[in-house]
Scaffold this active site. Structure first.
Site, PDB file in Angstrom:
ATOM      1  CE  LYS A   1       1.310  18.758 -58.430  1.00 49.63           C
ATOM      2  NZ  LYS A   1       0.742  19.954 -57.674  1.00 49.63           N
TER       3      LYS A   1
ATOM      4  CD  GLU B   1     -11.963  10.809 -58.681  1.00 46.10           C
ATOM      5  OE1 GLU B   1     -13.028  12.143 -59.082  1.00 46.10           O
ATOM      6  OE2 GLU B   1     -11.024  11.230 -57.107  1.00 46.10           O
TER       7      GLU B   1
ATOM      8  CB  CYS C   1     -15.058  15.314 -55.974  1.00 42.93           C
ATOM      9  SG  CYS C   1     -13.880  13.584 -55.634  1.00 42.93           S
TER      10      CYS C   1
ATOM     11  CD  GLU D   1     -16.698  19.884 -57.146  1.00 41.14           C
ATOM     12  OE1 GLU D   1     -16.648  19.131 -56.661  1.00 41.14           O
ATOM     13  OE2 GLU D   1     -15.659  19.505 -58.236  1.00 41.14           O
TER      14      GLU D   1
END
Length: 480
Positions: free
Chosen positions: A179, A253, A287, A387
Site C-alpha cells: 500500500k 519503522e 525520519c 518531529e
C-alpha cells in the site's frame, strides 16, 4: 503527463472499483504531473484474495530459495536500467531535489545486494547437534515464510521504503500487498511495471495507492498475516493496536528526532561539510535527519554561526534544478505544519538565527519553507521534542559529555543520531551510550548490511540485511 488508470492487483493491471483518477500535482508549482487510479476497500479485498491464493496454493512459497533470489536479482537489474527515469518521476511528484533522488539510486542497489547476500548465506534448514551427547533426539530447524504481508509505506522516499519491505518479504517466500501513498502513485506505478516484468508468479504481489481509511482496511484484513509499516509514530501506534488485537506479526519503522553531538574536539569544518546531508537531506522530510544539534557550551556560538552559514548557502527552489539542495514540502498542509512549528519556536522563546515562517522570496507558488535555525533552545521545547519533518534545525547547548548524552537520550524517539569528534574511538564510546537504533560517526553514511530500526517510539523490528530478512520468516522445529 503520466497516467495510470488501472491498479496492479496480483501481478496484472486491472480495472479499479472507482474509475475516478486522482490528480498528482507538482509540489514546486502545483502543475499537473499525472493522474492515477486509487484503491478502495473492494480492491484491497481482491489483492488480498490473490495473495492468499498464491501463498496457500501457489508455487512461490515452496520455490527453492535460489530461484526466488534469481527473480529478485532481475527486479534489481530492471530498476537499475531505468534509474534516471525513476529519479525524475520521484522529483516531479514528491518535490525531492534531483540530487537526492539520483544519489538514492545506487543506494537502492546496495540495499538489494545486502538482502540478496543474506538470502544466499541463510541456512534455510539446518539440523542442530544436541547439547547432550547421550540424547537420542535431533532438532531440524526450518525458516519458512509467514504468509500474506501487508506492506504500508510513506511518501517521502517511496522506492527505498518499498524495496526495503518487498525484497526481503518476497525472498522469504511471502506474498505481498504493497500500500503506497497517493502522492507516489506515479513512481509506484513504475515499480509495478518492473514487478510485472521480473518473473513473479501470478498473485504474488499487488501495488495499491490508497488513502488512510483504505490502508486501515488492509492492515485489519483477516487474510493478512503480517504488517510491515513505515510512517508516523501516531499511525504506528494504531497499527500496533490492530496487530495486537488480531495477533498478527508486525514491524514498525517510525519517526525520529535525532541528535548530532558535536564534541569539544570536533573539526567544525568537517562537521559543517556534512551538516546538510546529516540534518537536511530530502528537504528535511526524513525520519533519520539529525535535527537536534548538541554543541558544547565552550564552543556554542561558534557552532551556531557555522550552522547558520551552511543553511544560508543552501539553494532553495525548483527541485529539477541541479543546483537546488532544498525543494518544496510534499503538500500544502505539510508546508503549513512546518511553518506553524517555526511560529511555535518563536513563541517558546528560542532565538531565530536564520529563516522564519515566511515563504522564500520568489517561491510563493508551490509548497516552500525557508530553511530555519533556532538557537538557545531548551530540550523541553516542542521544537526539540516533536518531529517537524521539514528544514528546521535546533542548536542545544550542553555542559559536559554526560549532559550531552542525557539530552540526546531525553526524547521519546530513538531512530538515529550522530557523534562528531577528532578522536574516532572516543566518538564510538559516546555512540555506545546513545539509546538509538543507528549512530553515525563523523557523518559516515548508513550501511545496508547492519540492522536499521528504532528504539522506544521509533519502532519495533529491524530492516536491511539478515535482520531485515529474518523479520519475514517463521521458525519451525521438527524433532527427529
Amino acid at each position: 503527463m503520466i497516467t495510470y488508470d488501472g491498479l496492479f492487483i496480483g501481478g496484472t493491471w486491472a480495472e479499479p472499483s472507482d474509475p475516478n483518477l486522482l490528480d498528482i500535482l507538482s509540489p514546486h508549482d502545483e502543475s499537473l504531473v499525472g493522474r492515477a487510479a486509487q484503491a478502495r476497500p473492494a480492491d484491497v479485498d481482491r489483492a488480498v484474495a490473490a495473495a492468499r491464493a498464491a501463498f496457500d496454493a501457489g508455487t512461490w512459497p515452496n520455490m527453492p530459495p535460489a530461484e526466488r533470489i534469481a527473480v529478485l536479482r532481475r527486479l534489481n537489474a530492471l530498476r537499475e536500467a531505468r534509474a534516471e527515469h525513476i529519479a525524475a518521476v520521484i522529483t516531479a511528484e514528491n518535490g525531492s531535489a534531483g540530487w537526492f533522488t539520483r544519489a538514492g539510486q545506487p543506494s537502492l542497489s546496495r540495499q538489494a545486494a545486502a538482502y540478496l547476500k543474506a538470502a544466499e548465506d541463510l541456512a534455510w534448514e539446518e539440523t542442530l547437534a544436541p547439547t547432550d551427547p547421550a540424547a537420542t533426539v535431533r532438532s531440524l530447524v526450518r525458516r519458512e515464510p509467514i504468509g500474506v504481508v501487508a506492506a504500508v509505506i510513506p511518501w517521502n522516499s517511496p522506492f527505498s521504503a518499498a524495496l526495503a519491505k518487498i525484497i526481503p518479504a518476497l525472498l522469504a517466500g511471502n506474498t505481498v500487498v504493497l500500500k503506497v501513498s497517493p502522492e507516489n502513485s506515479l513512481s509506484m506505478g513504475l515499480l509495478a511495471d518492473l514487478l510485472a516484468e521480473c518473473g513473479l508468479p501470478a498473485g504474488t504481489i499487488s501495488v495499491l495507492p490508497a488513502d488512510r481509511e483504505t490502508s486501515e482496511h488492509l492492515v485489519s484484513h483477516p487474510g493478512v498475516d503480517k504488517i510491515a509499516f513505515t510512517g508516523s509514530t501516531g499511525a504506528g501506534r494504531r497499527i500496533a493496536s490492530i496487530a495486537g488485537q488480531q495477533l498478527k506479526r508486525v514491524s514498525l519503522e517510525l519517526g525520529g528526532k535525532s541528535a548530532a553531538i558535536v564534541l569539544p574536539d570536533a573539526d567544525l569544518a568537517k562537521f559543517t561539510a556534512g551538516l546538510a546531508f546529516s540534518c537536511l537531506l530530502n528537504n528535511g522530510e526524513a525520519c533519520i535527519a539529525q535535527t537536534r544539534i548538541l554543541a558544547p557550551r565552550s564552543r556554542y556560538e561558534e557552532v551556531v554561526g557555522a550552522v547558520k552559514q551552511v543553511v544560508e548557502t543552501l539553494k532553495v527552489g525548483d527541485p529539477q534544478d541541479p543546483d537546488t539542495f532544498v525543494g518544496p514540502m510534499i503538500r500544502r498542509d505539510q508546508q503549513q505544519r512546518v511553518r506553524d512549528y517555526i511560529e511555535t519556536g518563536i513563541k517558546e522563546g528560542a532565538r531565530l538565527v536564520t529563516g522564519g515562517p515566511q515563504v522564500p522570496a520568489g517561491l510563493e507558488r508551490g509548497y516552500y519553507v525557508t530553511p530555519t535555525v533556532f538557537a538557545d533552545v531548551d530540550n523541553a521545547m516542542r521544537i526539540a521534542q516533536e518531529e517537524i519533518f521539514g528544514p528546521v534545525l535546533v542548536v542545544i547547548a550542553y555542559e559536559d559529555e554526560d549532559d550531552a548524552v542525557r539530552i540526546a537520550n531525553d526524547s521519546e524517539y530513538g531512530l538515529s543520531g550522530g557523534v562528531w569528534s577528532a578522536d574516532e574511538e572516543h566518538a564510538l564510546a559516546v555512540a555506545r551510550r546513545i539509546r538509538t537504533g543507528t549512530v553515525t560517526i563523523n557523518g559516515a553514511p548508513v550501511g545496508f548490511d547492519g540492522p536499521f530500526g528504532g528504539f522506544k517510539a521509533s519502532g519495533i523490528g529491524r530492516e536491511y540485511g539478515f535482520a531485515g530478512l529474518n523479520t519475514y520468516l517463521e521458525y519451525k522445529t521438527v524433532t527427529l
